[in-house]
Scaffold this motif. Structure first.
Motif, PDB file in Angstrom:
ATOM      1  N   LEU A   1       4.046 -36.846  12.869  1.00 53.15           N
ATOM      2  CA  LEU A   1       4.917 -36.762  14.039  1.00 53.15           C
ATOM      3  C   LEU A   1       4.124 -36.214  15.210  1.00 53.15           C
ATOM      4  O   LEU A   1       3.129 -35.502  15.011  1.00 53.15           O
ATOM      5  CB  LEU A   1       6.090 -35.819  13.745  1.00 53.15           C
ATOM      6  N   ILE A   2       4.551 -36.542  16.403  1.00 50.88           N
ATOM      7  CA  ILE A   2       3.950 -35.955  17.596  1.00 50.88           C
ATOM      8  C   ILE A   2       5.048 -35.127  18.251  1.00 50.88           C
ATOM      9  O   ILE A   2       6.147 -35.635  18.490  1.00 50.88           O
ATOM     10  CB  ILE A   2       3.444 -37.057  18.540  1.00 50.88           C
ATOM     11  N   ASP A   3       4.778 -33.857  18.466  1.00 56.67           N
ATOM     12  CA  ASP A   3       5.793 -33.046  19.129  1.00 56.67           C
ATOM     13  C   ASP A   3       5.199 -32.383  20.363  1.00 56.67           C
ATOM     14  O   ASP A   3       4.010 -32.504  20.637  1.00 56.67           O
ATOM     15  CB  ASP A   3       6.432 -32.033  18.169  1.00 56.67           C
ATOM     16  N   ALA A   4       6.061 -31.695  21.112  1.00 60.67           N
ATOM     17  CA  ALA A   4       5.660 -31.187  22.430  1.00 60.67           C
ATOM     18  C   ALA A   4       4.477 -30.238  22.354  1.00 60.67           C
ATOM     19  O   ALA A   4       3.703 -30.122  23.305  1.00 60.67           O
ATOM     20  CB  ALA A   4       6.855 -30.513  23.102  1.00 60.67           C
ATOM     21  N   ALA A   5       4.334 -29.563  21.226  1.00 63.75           N
ATOM     22  CA  ALA A   5       3.232 -28.618  21.100  1.00 63.75           C
ATOM     23  C   ALA A   5       1.931 -29.327  20.728  1.00 63.75           C
ATOM     24  O   ALA A   5       0.882 -28.704  20.681  1.00 63.75           O
ATOM     25  CB  ALA A   5       3.565 -27.567  20.048  1.00 63.75           C
ATOM     26  N   HIS A   6       2.018 -30.602  20.437  1.00 53.01           N
ATOM     27  CA  HIS A   6       0.840 -31.330  19.942  1.00 53.01           C
ATOM     28  C   HIS A   6       0.660 -32.632  20.717  1.00 53.01           C
ATOM     29  O   HIS A   6       0.728 -33.718  20.166  1.00 53.01           O
ATOM     30  CB  HIS A   6       0.993 -31.642  18.456  1.00 53.01           C
ATOM     31  N   VAL A   7       0.397 -32.486  22.005  1.00 49.79           N
ATOM     32  CA  VAL A   7       0.311 -33.673  22.851  1.00 49.79           C
ATOM     33  C   VAL A   7      -1.015 -34.392  22.674  1.00 49.79           C
ATOM     34  O   VAL A   7      -1.110 -35.600  22.833  1.00 49.79           O
ATOM     35  CB  VAL A   7       0.528 -33.272  24.331  1.00 49.79           C
ATOM     36  N   ALA A   8      -2.068 -33.651  22.309  1.00 49.33           N
ATOM     37  CA  ALA A   8      -3.381 -34.289  22.137  1.00 49.33           C
ATOM     38  C   ALA A   8      -3.306 -35.341  21.033  1.00 49.33           C
ATOM     39  O   ALA A   8      -2.419 -35.311  20.186  1.00 49.33           O
ATOM     40  CB  ALA A   8      -4.428 -33.245  21.798  1.00 49.33           C
TER      41      ALA A   8
ATOM     42  N   GLY B   1      -0.136 -32.932  15.180  1.00 47.58           N
ATOM     43  CA  GLY B   1       1.309 -32.932  14.937  1.00 47.58           C
ATOM     44  C   GLY B   1       1.600 -32.904  13.451  1.00 47.58           C
ATOM     45  O   GLY B   1       0.757 -33.260  12.624  1.00 47.58           O
ATOM     46  N   PRO B   2       2.820 -32.492  13.091  1.00 50.96           N
ATOM     47  CA  PRO B   2       3.183 -32.301  11.685  1.00 50.96           C
ATOM     48  C   PRO B   2       3.011 -33.569  10.842  1.00 50.96           C
ATOM     49  O   PRO B   2       3.439 -34.653  11.235  1.00 50.96           O
ATOM     50  CB  PRO B   2       4.662 -31.901  11.768  1.00 50.96           C
ATOM     51  N   ILE B   3       2.389 -33.387   9.684  1.00 47.86           N
ATOM     52  CA  ILE B   3       2.060 -34.524   8.811  1.00 47.86           C
ATOM     53  C   ILE B   3       3.266 -34.900   7.937  1.00 47.86           C
ATOM     54  O   ILE B   3       3.847 -34.047   7.261  1.00 47.86           O
ATOM     55  CB  ILE B   3       0.838 -34.172   7.947  1.00 47.86           C
ATOM     56  N   VAL B   4       3.609 -36.180   7.951  1.00 42.25           N
ATOM     57  CA  VAL B   4       4.746 -36.683   7.164  1.00 42.25           C
ATOM     58  C   VAL B   4       4.269 -37.231   5.823  1.00 42.25           C
ATOM     59  O   VAL B   4       4.823 -36.920   4.768  1.00 42.25           O
ATOM     60  CB  VAL B   4       5.508 -37.776   7.948  1.00 42.25           C
ATOM     61  N   MET B   5       3.237 -38.069   5.857  1.00 39.79           N
ATOM     62  CA  MET B   5       2.730 -38.689   4.631  1.00 39.79           C
ATOM     63  C   MET B   5       1.221 -38.868   4.726  1.00 39.79           C
ATOM     64  O   MET B   5       0.696 -39.124   5.813  1.00 39.79           O
ATOM     65  CB  MET B   5       3.348 -40.087   4.423  1.00 39.79           C
TER      66      MET B   5
ATOM     67  N   VAL C   1       6.337 -30.529   7.186  1.00 37.34           N
ATOM     68  CA  VAL C   1       7.438 -31.491   7.136  1.00 37.34           C
ATOM     69  C   VAL C   1       7.944 -31.576   5.702  1.00 37.34           C
ATOM     70  O   VAL C   1       7.165 -31.768   4.765  1.00 37.34           O
ATOM     71  CB  VAL C   1       6.961 -32.890   7.596  1.00 37.34           C
ATOM     72  N   ARG C   2       9.256 -31.406   5.568  1.00 33.00           N
ATOM     73  CA  ARG C   2       9.849 -31.605   4.243  1.00 33.00           C
ATOM     74  C   ARG C   2      10.305 -33.055   4.141  1.00 33.00           C
ATOM     75  O   ARG C   2      11.103 -33.531   4.957  1.00 33.00           O
ATOM     76  CB  ARG C   2      11.067 -30.680   4.064  1.00 33.00           C
ATOM     77  N   VAL C   3       9.772 -33.754   3.156  1.00 34.36           N
ATOM     78  CA  VAL C   3      10.177 -35.137   2.924  1.00 34.36           C
ATOM     79  C   VAL C   3      10.997 -35.148   1.629  1.00 34.36           C
ATOM     80  O   VAL C   3      10.468 -34.843   0.565  1.00 34.36           O
ATOM     81  CB  VAL C   3       8.959 -36.070   2.786  1.00 34.36           C
ATOM     82  N   SER C   4      12.258 -35.492   1.733  1.00 33.67           N
ATOM     83  CA  SER C   4      13.098 -35.479   0.541  1.00 33.67           C
ATOM     84  C   SER C   4      13.306 -36.887   0.019  1.00 33.67           C
ATOM     85  O   SER C   4      13.216 -37.864   0.777  1.00 33.67           O
ATOM     86  CB  SER C   4      14.443 -34.796   0.830  1.00 33.67           C
TER      87      SER C   4
END
Ligand code: GRF
Length: 185
Positions: free
Chosen positions: A120-127, A131-135, A181-184
């Motif tokens: 994911l890309i979020d506001a804290a990780h614009v570069a 960003g938080p890893i999903v998979m 990231v929690r992936v359920s």
């Protein structure tokens, strides 16, 4: 979906019967991916203007913005606008080998393992490529493998992993917890 190039990941999403690609924005007018969108009857736009991009995505009721080979850095305002709703696919195991030459860099570095990251890309990780890893999925690399061969194998993983991440998002199975990231399911 935002693209700049060949659009094979776009094609993987187009080909997924349970995924609706609502519109495509390309930062390049000559991107082969644009032709894929047109062939599939998907509304598309070639622009480098972020306001135009936002307006186009909003006009098409975008729920999730997917980046695949999109070669522009997004502004903080754009990322804030779609906060928690931007996925990117990267051809390396982040945080190793960010940037536009990830496969070549990994092969040149001599890694025995690389892979694909959907994050994911979020506001804290614009570069780019943070960003938080999903998979993530790993791929073994041999001494004799060329960057082109590794790229092809990574693409096959991407074409499976990215649609899966979109499905998980659509099913509400992705929860952001800071960097994690929690992936359920
Ligand atoms: C993919 O390898 C993706 O990981 C990277 O750019 C490439 C895009 O390929 N970010 P395509 O345009 O989807 O074929």
């Amino acid at each position: 979906m935002l693209i700049s190039g060949t659009g094979t990941n776009l094609q993987a999403l187009i080909d997924a019967p349970d995924i609706d690609v609502g519109c495509v924005v390309s930062s390049r007018g000559d991107a082969a991916g644009l032709a894929r969108a047109v062939a599939a009857g998907i509304p598309s736009l070639a622009t480098q203007d972020e306001d135009e991009t936002t307006a186009f995505l909003a006009a098409h009721g975008t729920e999730l913005v997917v980046l695949a080979g999109y070669m522009r850095i997004l502004s903080a305002a754009f990322v804030e606008r779609w906060s928690g709703r931007i996925l990117n696919v990267h051809p390396a195991l982040l945080p190793a080998f960010p940037g536009a030459h990830a496969v070549e860099d990994a092969v040149a570095h001599g890694v025995k393992l690389t892979g694909v990251t959907v994050h994911l890309i979020d506001a804290a990780h614009v570069a780019a490529d943070t960003g938080p890893i999903v998979m993530q999925e790993a791929l073994a690399v041999s001494y004799d493998d060329t960057a082109a061969e590794v790229t092809e194998r990574l693409h096959r993983i991407e074409h499976r992993l990215l649609p899966e991440a979109v499905r998980l998002y659509g099913a509400g199975k992705i929860q952001i917890d800071g960097r994690r990231v929690r992936v359920s399911g």
